[in-house]
Structure formats: C-alpha cells, structure tokens
Design a protein around this motif. Structure first.
Motif, mmCIF file in Angstrom:
data_model
loop_
_atom_site.group_PDB
_atom_site.id
_atom_site.type_symbol
_atom_site.label_atom_id
_atom_site.label_comp_id
_atom_site.label_asym_id
_atom_site.label_seq_id
_atom_site.Cartn_x
_atom_site.Cartn_y
_atom_site.Cartn_z
ATOM 1 N N ALA A 1 -18.434 26.941 -2.984
ATOM 2 C CA ALA A 1 -18.179 26.243 -3.885
ATOM 3 C C ALA A 1 -19.138 24.879 -3.958
ATOM 4 O O ALA A 1 -19.361 24.165 -5.088
ATOM 5 C CB ALA A 1 -16.643 25.820 -4.077
ATOM 6 N N GLY B 1 -7.820 31.237 -7.205
ATOM 7 C CA GLY B 1 -8.140 29.930 -7.349
ATOM 8 C C GLY B 1 -9.722 29.980 -7.483
ATOM 9 O O GLY B 1 -10.311 29.270 -8.217
ATOM 10 N N LEU B 2 -10.452 30.645 -6.588
ATOM 11 C CA LEU B 2 -11.846 30.790 -6.750
ATOM 12 C C LEU B 2 -12.232 31.357 -8.156
ATOM 13 O O LEU B 2 -13.276 30.996 -8.867
ATOM 14 C CB LEU B 2 -12.312 31.956 -5.605
ATOM 15 N N ASN C 1 -21.152 24.881 -7.005
ATOM 16 C CA ASN C 1 -20.370 24.370 -8.315
ATOM 17 C C ASN C 1 -20.258 22.936 -8.136
ATOM 18 O O ASN C 1 -19.864 22.034 -9.141
ATOM 19 C CB ASN C 1 -18.904 24.851 -8.255
ATOM 20 N N VAL D 1 -16.503 18.484 -6.429
ATOM 21 C CA VAL D 1 -14.901 18.467 -7.077
ATOM 22 C C VAL D 1 -14.414 19.886 -6.707
ATOM 23 O O VAL D 1 -13.209 19.921 -6.381
ATOM 24 C CB VAL D 1 -14.898 17.951 -8.285
ATOM 25 N N PRO D 2 -15.094 20.668 -7.423
ATOM 26 C CA PRO D 2 -14.630 22.173 -7.212
ATOM 27 C C PRO D 2 -14.433 22.627 -5.546
ATOM 28 O O PRO D 2 -13.303 23.206 -5.388
ATOM 29 C CB PRO D 2 -15.672 23.054 -7.732
ATOM 30 N N ALA D 3 -15.181 22.217 -4.900
ATOM 31 C CA ALA D 3 -15.298 22.359 -3.307
ATOM 32 C C ALA D 3 -13.741 21.710 -2.589
ATOM 33 O O ALA D 3 -13.052 22.301 -2.078
ATOM 34 C CB ALA D 3 -16.361 21.960 -2.554
ATOM 35 N N ILE E 1 -11.068 21.038 -4.669
ATOM 36 C CA ILE E 1 -9.998 21.906 -5.134
ATOM 37 C C ILE E 1 -9.892 23.016 -4.325
ATOM 38 O O ILE E 1 -8.916 23.437 -3.937
ATOM 39 C CB ILE E 1 -10.369 22.128 -6.645
ATOM 40 N N VAL E 2 -10.829 23.813 -4.006
ATOM 41 C CA VAL E 2 -11.008 25.122 -3.124
ATOM 42 C C VAL E 2 -9.992 24.632 -1.682
ATOM 43 O O VAL E 2 -9.302 25.470 -1.467
ATOM 44 C CB VAL E 2 -12.155 25.649 -2.925
ATOM 45 N N GLN F 1 -27.864 28.408 -8.652
ATOM 46 C CA GLN F 1 -26.683 27.442 -8.649
ATOM 47 C C GLN F 1 -26.810 26.770 -7.088
ATOM 48 O O GLN F 1 -26.671 25.651 -7.005
ATOM 49 C CB GLN F 1 -25.411 28.047 -8.548
ATOM 50 N N VAL G 1 -16.262 30.154 -8.915
ATOM 51 C CA VAL G 1 -17.037 30.093 -7.807
ATOM 52 C C VAL G 1 -17.790 31.456 -7.672
ATOM 53 O O VAL G 1 -17.142 32.586 -8.034
ATOM 54 C CB VAL G 1 -16.200 29.816 -6.368
ATOM 55 N N LEU H 1 -11.862 28.874 -10.880
ATOM 56 C CA LEU H 1 -13.075 27.561 -10.792
ATOM 57 C C LEU H 1 -14.357 28.085 -11.080
ATOM 58 O O LEU H 1 -15.179 27.345 -10.969
ATOM 59 C CB LEU H 1 -12.838 26.982 -9.280
#
Length: 374
Positions: free
Chosen positions: A279, A241-242, A283, A286-288, A290-291, A118, A247, A245
C-alpha cells in the motif's frame, strides 16, 4: 584368610555406593542422564533434518489427515465406502488448492500492469522523500545502491542462488508428490496403520498407545481446524480493508495473510506488514498507515476474543512455550519448522497429560501446589 579379601570388597562396594548415593552422586547421575537425553534428542533432530524430504511430507500428511478425519468418519457412517470417501476428500483438497492458486495467478496477471505503474510512482515519491526529508539522501547514493543491486544480480552469488532455487523447486515437487500419496493412505487406512503399530504393546502399555493415538489425532485436527478459522477471520478482515482502500493485489495478499496465520504469534502480523508495504508503494503513506491500523485492530480482536475460544481445547500451551517452540522450529526447519513446531509441541504436551490415564498426566506434570491467582 578369605575373610580379608571379602571385607575389602565389601568396603570397596560400600564406598562406591556411598559415592553415588550421596547428594553430589545423585546430582552427577542426573547430569549424566540429562546429557544422554540431549545426545539422543540431538541425534533424532539431526536425522530428521537430513531426511526432511521424507519427514516433512509425512508429518504434514498426518496433520491434514487428522483435520479431515471427522469428515471421513461422517461419510463412512452414512454408508459411503472407505475408498470412495478417501477419494472424495482428496479430490476436494486438490480442487480447493488448485482454485486458490488459479485465483492468485489470475489476480496477479490482471493487476500487474497497474501495479507496475503505481509502484513506479510510489518509488519516485519515496526517492523524493529520501532526498527532501530528514535523511537527505543524495541522487549519487541512491544510484550507488541501485548499481550494487544490479551488480549482485549479475554476480556468481546470484547465479548460485538461482540454481539453489531450481533445486529447491525440484525437492518441493518430490515432497508434494510424497505428501499426496501418504495423505491418501493416512485417510484411507489411518486407524489400521496405528493398530499395526500397537501390536508390540499389551495391557497398560496398549491402552496408553491407544490414548496417544487418539490424543494425537484430536490435537492435530483441532489445531488445524481452529487455526484455519482464525486465519480465515484475519484474511477476510484485512482483505476487506485492502479492497476498500484499492490496494493492488488485495486477493493474493489476503491469501498470504491466511497462510501466514498458521505461524502463531507473528505470521499474520508479518503478512500485514507486507500488505502495508504494498500500500505504501502503490497508494501512498496515508493508505499504508490505515492498513497498519486495520492489521492491528484485526489481530487484537482475533487474539483477545476469537482465538481463546477456538483454540482453548486444542492448544493448551502458554504463549512463552509457543514462542520458544516457534523459535526452535524456525532454527531447525525454517518456515516449515515454524509451521510444524507449535502443533507438535501441543501434541507432546497432550500426550503428557494422558500418560497414565484419560485424566491422569505423567507424574512430573501433576500439579503439586495451588497456582497463585493473577
């Protein structure tokens, strides 16, 4: 004939007295006192930095022993021998720390391959964004940056840094061993050790020494227990949250959030930024984002609702004082200094508040006028 010299001496003494008793003389005297205090404080700080391998484990052991003291007293009141209660508490601490380390290592080993894949894809996305985005970074510039990193790894500076890291690891093992031994004796004989240190004092000074000891233990213990509660909430909130998502390394990152929360004001935020970077690489953007939002929400809830309730009694310090203590501790002792600076400042202020009695602070710390309402 002898009256003249006597008069001269009297006039000289009167002149000298006037020199030091007028406004400017009192200012000069106060300045000299401040300079002497600064010199002594600087000497103490320098000595502690030179003996950090001893000072830091002892202070950490005192803080942990203060935090675990109510549990020890509970076991002793229920008939558990002091030595057995000490061993139970020490083994429990070692087992918990070992379990945490094992969970982190196991999580890293299980996810390192997926994280590498990743991360590779994420780095490619970042390279594409750097080339096609507003920065317009060329492939040659990226390659030069990579070549510079490789050259640094091959250089003597990196080798010396690696050697310094090995030396630091040796110091860490030595400090850890000293910490465990000192912690054992603090938990086993803490009250006896303080009683021995109180022997030179009598009367009012003895009562003050007793108050200082009780205040130190209660402040250290309350601070660690309160901080651990706040850190656990931060860790669980951000960790959920992680995990949600997807992560990578969510568990190790949650543990990092927990540990970093012991650095007030900035610790949990910095750990949250690290989680957001992981993230981002693994990932995507967008996930970053959100984190980052999760970190901000958790920190705001913790800072506005939980921390004032949990830390109100153990840490009666203004945020500005916390920030100054945190900065000074970081300059003097690095990360460990940042962790220790605030509880030490809280203990110092706590001692000031009980200097002349349980509810009688030192003269200079007493309120002289009503504080303005905000």
């Amino acid at each position: 004939m002898t009256e003249a010299p006597d008069k001269i001496r009297a006039l000289t003494w009167s002149a000298q007295r006037n020199i030091w008793s007028d406004a400017f003389g009192r200012l000069a005297t106060r300045c000299l006192q401040i300079i002497l205090v600064i010199i002594v404080a600087t000497g103490l700080v320098f000595a502690m930095t030179q003996l950090s391998l001893v000072v830091i484990p002892v202070v950490l052991a005192l803080i942990v022993a203060s935090a675990i003291y109510p549990l020890l007293e509970l076991m002793r009141r229920h008939g558990v021998p002091s030595i057995l209660a000490t061993w139970i508490a020490l083994v429990a601490i070692i087992v918990i720390l070992g379990l945490v380390v094992w969970l982190i290592v196991n999580a890293v080993q299980n996810q390192v391959d997926d994280l590498a894949k990743q991360a590779t894809a994420g780095i490619r996305q970042l390279q594409d964004f750097a080339k096609d985005g507003p920065f317009h970074i060329t492939d040659d510039q990226i390659q030069k940056g990579l070549d510079s990193a490789v050259d640094f790894v091959k250089s003597a500076s990196f080798a010396s840094g690696a050697f310094a890291g090995v030396s630091a690891a040796g110091s860490f093992v030595t400090g850890l061993a000293l910490f465990v031994v000192v912690l054992f004796f603090f938990m086993k004989d803490g009250p006896k050790i303080w009683a021995f240190m109180e022997r030179p004092f009598t009367g009012e000074q003895f009562e003050r020494a007793q108050r200082i000891g009780e205040k130190t233990v209660s402040t250290f213990g309350g601070y660690i227990r309160g901080t651990a509660t706040v850190a656990l909430v931060d860790s669980v909130g951000i960790g959920i949250g992680l995990f949600a998502l997807g992560v990578p390394l969510a568990l190790p990152l949650s543990v990092i959030v927990f540990l970093s929360a012991f650095v007030p004001l900035v610790g949990a935020t910095v750990a949250g930024i690290l989680a957001a970077l992981v993230a981002l690489v693994a990932n995507g953007l967008v996930p970053a984002i959100i984190v980052v939002i999760i970190v901000i929400v958790v920190n705001q809830l913790e800072g506005n609702f939980l921390q004032p309730v949990v830390m109100a009694r153990s840490l009666s310090l203004h945020p500005l004082v916390v920030l100054i203590a945190l900065t000074a501790g970081t300059i003097v002792g690095g990360i460990i200094g940042a962790v220790l600076a605030v509880p030490i400042a809280a203990v110092a202020w706590g001692i000031v508040t009980i200097w002349n009695g349980p509810d009688r602070p030192a003269e200079f710390a007493r309120q002289k006028r009503l504080e303005p309402k905000m």
